[in-house]
Design an enzyme around this catalytic site. Structure first.
Site, PDB file in Angstrom:
ATOM      1  N   CYS A   2       0.860  -1.180   0.000  1.00 58.66           N
ATOM      2  CA  CYS A   2       0.000   0.000   0.000  1.00 58.66           C
ATOM      3  C   CYS A   2       0.898   1.232   0.000  1.00 58.66           C
ATOM      4  CB  CYS A   2      -0.939   0.100   1.198  1.00 58.66           C
ATOM      5  SG  CYS A   2      -2.027  -1.306   1.414  1.00 58.66           S
ATOM      6  N   ARG A  27       3.231  -0.014  -5.252  1.00 59.92           N
ATOM      7  CA  ARG A  27       3.032  -0.562  -3.918  1.00 59.92           C
ATOM      8  C   ARG A  27       1.683  -1.268  -3.767  1.00 59.92           C
ATOM      9  NH1 ARG A  27       4.494   0.124   1.120  1.00 59.92           N
ATOM     10  NH2 ARG A  27       6.658   0.570   1.418  1.00 59.92           N
ATOM     11  N   TRP A  78      -3.161  -2.300  -1.508  1.00 58.30           N
ATOM     12  CA  TRP A  78      -2.909  -3.697  -1.870  1.00 58.30           C
ATOM     13  C   TRP A  78      -3.646  -4.498  -0.808  1.00 58.30           C
ATOM     14  CZ3 TRP A  78      -0.641  -8.089   0.305  1.00 58.30           C
ATOM     15  CH2 TRP A  78      -0.311  -9.115  -0.577  1.00 58.30           C
ATOM     16  N   ASN A 104      -1.048   1.774   6.211  1.00 55.58           N
ATOM     17  CA  ASN A 104      -0.302   0.663   5.585  1.00 55.58           C
ATOM     18  C   ASN A 104       0.025  -0.327   6.676  1.00 55.58           C
ATOM     19  OD1 ASN A 104      -0.206   2.029   3.217  1.00 55.58           O
ATOM     20  ND2 ASN A 104       2.012   2.327   3.197  1.00 55.58           N
ATOM     21  N   GLY A 105      -0.002  -1.614   6.332  1.00 56.20           N
ATOM     22  CA  GLY A 105       0.386  -2.628   7.316  1.00 56.20           C
ATOM     23  C   GLY A 105      -0.795  -3.500   7.684  1.00 56.20           C
ATOM     24  N   GLU A 488       6.258 -13.905 -12.726  1.00 53.96           N
ATOM     25  CA  GLU A 488       5.735 -12.658 -12.164  1.00 53.96           C
ATOM     26  C   GLU A 488       4.984 -11.812 -13.168  1.00 53.96           C
ATOM     27  OE1 GLU A 488       8.221 -10.088  -9.251  1.00 53.96           O
ATOM     28  OE2 GLU A 488       9.588 -11.134 -10.555  1.00 53.96           O
ATOM     29  N   HIS A 504      16.109 -36.781 -13.288  1.00 57.12           N
ATOM     30  CA  HIS A 504      15.641 -37.441 -12.063  1.00 57.12           C
ATOM     31  C   HIS A 504      14.151 -37.203 -11.821  1.00 57.12           C
ATOM     32  CE1 HIS A 504      19.666 -38.678 -10.983  1.00 57.12           C
ATOM     33  NE2 HIS A 504      20.094 -37.444 -11.246  1.00 57.12           N
ATOM     34  N   LYS A 601       5.405  -3.877  -4.760  1.00 59.28           N
ATOM     35  CA  LYS A 601       6.861  -3.708  -4.748  1.00 59.28           C
ATOM     36  C   LYS A 601       7.497  -4.019  -3.393  1.00 59.28           C
ATOM     37  CE  LYS A 601      10.702  -2.499  -6.773  1.00 59.28           C
ATOM     38  NZ  LYS A 601      11.254  -3.549  -7.641  1.00 59.28           N
TER      39      LYS A 601
HETATM   40  C1  F6R Z   1      10.885 -10.086  -7.805  1.00 60.94           C
HETATM   41  C2  F6R Z   1      10.753  -9.212  -6.675  1.00 60.94           C
HETATM   42  C3  F6R Z   1      10.590  -9.814  -5.320  1.00 60.94           C
HETATM   43  C4  F6R Z   1      11.541  -9.106  -4.342  1.00 60.94           C
HETATM   44  C5  F6R Z   1      11.303  -9.605  -2.920  1.00 60.94           C
HETATM   45  C6  F6R Z   1      12.266  -8.971  -1.934  1.00 60.94           C
HETATM   46  O1  F6R Z   1      11.013  -9.381  -8.986  1.00 60.94           O
HETATM   47  O2  F6R Z   1      10.790  -8.032  -6.818  1.00 60.94           O
HETATM   48  O3  F6R Z   1      10.812 -11.186  -5.335  1.00 60.94           O
HETATM   49  O4  F6R Z   1      12.847  -9.359  -4.748  1.00 60.94           O
HETATM   50  O5  F6R Z   1       9.993  -9.312  -2.539  1.00 60.94           O
HETATM   51  O6  F6R Z   1      12.131  -7.586  -1.946  1.00 60.94           O
HETATM   52  P1  F6R Z   1      13.243  -6.648  -1.338  1.00 60.94           P
HETATM   53  O7  F6R Z   1      14.470  -6.806  -2.169  1.00 60.94           O
HETATM   54  O8  F6R Z   1      12.680  -5.278  -1.403  1.00 60.94           O
HETATM   55  O9  F6R Z   1      13.488  -7.123   0.070  1.00 60.94           O
END
Ligand code: F6R
Length: 606
Positions: A2, A27, A78, A104-105, A488, A504, A601
């Site tokens: 969010c 976000r 989100w 947020n949270g 993704e 395997h 994100k």
């Molecule tokens: C993949 C992606 C996620 C982040 C993961 C960790 O493209 O963006 O898998 O890598 O959520 O996020 P950070 O690096 O912000 O801790």
């Protein structure tokens, strides 16, 4: 997850809030809303406009015109509790209609709090956990908003970044934070609030970072911070060098493509002055006695965890310390053997990932030394770690991480040299490794030239249901990242396997027309990987191979040549065609590359 924005000043708040939300949509993007205090005679009226869907729906709402006030808060959601809907969208109001809150949270004890509120005659209308917050503030309000917010915070369990506005205090935005990021951007006769710096970078480069369990009262010309017991807290201003332009698309169709193409420069910035051939590496970690460590854990999530896998090889070989890579969400629940002889390295682009933060706290409490590799300056992980080394990738906006990964792998390899040198190791290989690292930006640039070939393969492959990536060693590590990127943003099912494992079991899945992508960059394992690819071709697979070796095999559908480097650095180059492949498949399927479904994100919930 969010996004939050806030504005208080002399301008109309709404355009600032909407622009902030637009730059924060990575976000979360299933609903959005704003609350603005509109002047009316000698008073103020709280106006809220919110709706399901993306910020552009909100932006198109003609009623926004009526929000003329200079104080406002906004949110892009989100969903965690309650489906995306207008009713569940933020801001939320208390029953009296006097307190508007964005959050947020996750409030973990919201059911208990909901019961308490209902027992006190309150009605809750949404399915969200958030709605308890404005109502608790109302219940705790005796004319002093600071006291009401701190009382409310003491009742909340979980994570939150909140903003509160009310006609009862029309010249203030009250904000609070625990385990969810919040910054205050400082302007002249105006101030900004945001969950992430890019939302307000167009207005200021000077920020205060909120710490855990802090409250702030933001006025247009004054900002005061308090702890939970309402004692004033002094904070230093941090200057963030990122410019607003680097958070924009600059002529690229999507942020993801822009960020893929930014990689040579981002890697160059990450290397910076830290590495040169004739000097010891300089990362500001001189006070650490690396000889006390008998174990290294690298802990992270998703792409950042894949960067950790790619770095394990150099750490083990050059530093001669056993190194394990863990997913943060697993690490904390498996009772890892961590003590004062353990070095824990955490990797995070956002610096806000809840699982990584929880693992970091666990490692610290067990006595480990913690170093974090982070992109976002001042983020929570940087403040919790003993030491932070920054990747200088610049703002990464696309949900799918690209330049953060290549910068993370680069920096982790520099860290491996740093530790090796501190331990007194030196070798010709280590010297050559430095030269290879310095050549990376130019080699990544050459790898980008594969874009048209990759696109033509992607156009032919975009109707596939399943796809496989195989490689050995670091080629397997990069296969995992290629597979994650594809899932993704293209929603195509894909798996990454160590090439030797195919026979395997997974080979049962290979049938006529299935696409297998092989990565073969290590001279020691290339022939073996090619044999595994032949086994797939024999069963009808259509094969693309990313390689820096001289491969001649006319059964391979497409060979993509990338520049050679030290095998430990090859993921930084070989990932580029895989990123482009995911990108062009998603484009061929006409999908929203930057905002894939169900993702956000920063993953600030566990
Ligand atoms: C993949 C992606 C996620 C982040 C993961 C960790 O493209 O963006 O898998 O890598 O959520 O996020 P950070 O690096 O912000 O801790």
């Amino acid at each position: 997850m969010c996004g939050i924005v806030g504005y208080i000043g002399n301008k109309k708040a709404t355009p600032v809030l909407i622009n902030g939300l637009l730059s924060l949509e990575y976000r979360g993007y299933d609903s959005a809303g704003v609350a603005v205090l509109n002047p009316s005679n000698d008073n103020y009226i709280l106006n809220i406009i919110k709706d399901k869907g993306r910020v552009k729906n909100l932006e198109a709402n003609p009623e926004l015109e009526n929000l003329i006030g200079n104080v406002g808060i906004a949110h892009t959601r989100w969903a965690t509790h309650g489906m995306p809907s207008k009713g569940n969208a933020h801001p939320h109001l208390d029953n009296s209609g006097k307190f508007a809150v964005v959050h947020n949270g996750i409030i973990e004890n919201y059911l208990e709090l909901k019961n308490k509120l209902q027992d006190n005659g309150y009605k809750l209308y949404s399915e969200t956990d958030t709605e308890v917050i404005p109502n608790l503030i109302h219940m705790n309000y005796n004319g002093d908003i600071l006291e009401a917010v701190s009382k409310t915070m003491k009742e909340l369990k979980g994570s939150y970044a909140i903003e509160v506005i009310s006609p009862l205090f029309p010249d203030k935005i009250v904000i609070a934070k625990k385990d969810s990021p919040l910054v205050v951007g400082i302007g002249k006769d105006e101030n900004f609030i945001a969950s992430d710096i890019p939302a307000v970078l167009a207005h200021t480069n000077n920020f205060y970072f909120m710490d855990e369990e802090e409250i702030a009262v933001v006025e247009k010309d004054k900002i005061k911070f308090y702890n939970l017991d309402l004692q004033e807290v002094h904070k230093d201003i941090k200057n963030i060098e990122w410019d607003a332009e680097s958070s924009e698309k600059n002529g690229f169709e999507d942020y993801m493509l822009k960020e893929i193409y930014e990689q040579p420069q981002a890697i160059r910035e990450t290397i910076g002055s830290r590495l040169s051939v004739d000097k010891q590496v300089e990362l500001g970690l001189d006070e650490i006695d690396f000889s006390k460590f008998n174990k290294i854990y690298i802990v992270a999530c998703g792409t950042a965890m894949h960067a950790g896998i790619a770095a394990k090889y150099a750490l083990e070989r050059f530093c001669k310390i056993s190194t394990e890579v863990d997913m943060a969400s697993e690490f904390r629940y498996r009772n890892p053997l961590v003590d004062e002889h353990t070095l824990c390295i955490f990797i995070s682009q956002s610096g806000e990932t809840a699982d990584t933060i929880a693992a970091l706290k666990l490692a610290k409490s067990a006595g480990a030394t913690t170093i974090s590799v982070v992109n976002v300056i001042g983020s929570s992980i940087t403040r919790l770690s003993d030491y932070t080394i920054y990747t200088h990738a610049g703002p990464e906006i696309a949900v799918a991480s690209t330049k953060a990964y290549t910068c993370q792998v680069t920096l982790l390899n520099i860290l491996a040299i740093n530790i090796a040198e501190s331990l007194g190791y030196s070798s010709n290989e280590l010297n050559q490794f430095k030269v290879d690292l310095l050549e990376l930006p130019d080699k990544v640039k050459i790898a980008l030239e594969s874009a048209q070939e990759v696109k033509s393969f992607a156009d032919k492959t975009c109707t596939q249901q399943d796809l496989y990536f195989i490689g050995r060693g670091l080629d397997y590590a990069v296969s995992m990242e290629g597979s994650l990127k594809l899932k993704e943003i293209s929603y195509i099912h894909s798996e990454a396997y160590a090439a030797g494992e195919l026979k395997h079991g997974p080979i049962a899945l290979i049938e006529n027309g299935v696409t297998v992508i092989g990565v073969a960059t290590n001279p020691v394992t290339t022939e073996k990987t090619l044999s595994n690819l032949e086994e797939a071709i024999t069963r009808g697979a259509n094969v693309l191979v990313v390689t820096n070796q001289d491969i001649r095999n006319d059964k391979i559908g497409m060979l993509l040549h990338i520049p050679e480097t030290h095998p430990y650095l090859s993921p930084i180059i070989s990932v580029v065609p895989l990123q482009l492949f995911a990108y062009y498949i998603a484009k061929a399927k006409k999908l929203d590359v930057d905002k894939p479904r169900n993702l956000a994100k920063s993953v600030t919930v566990e």
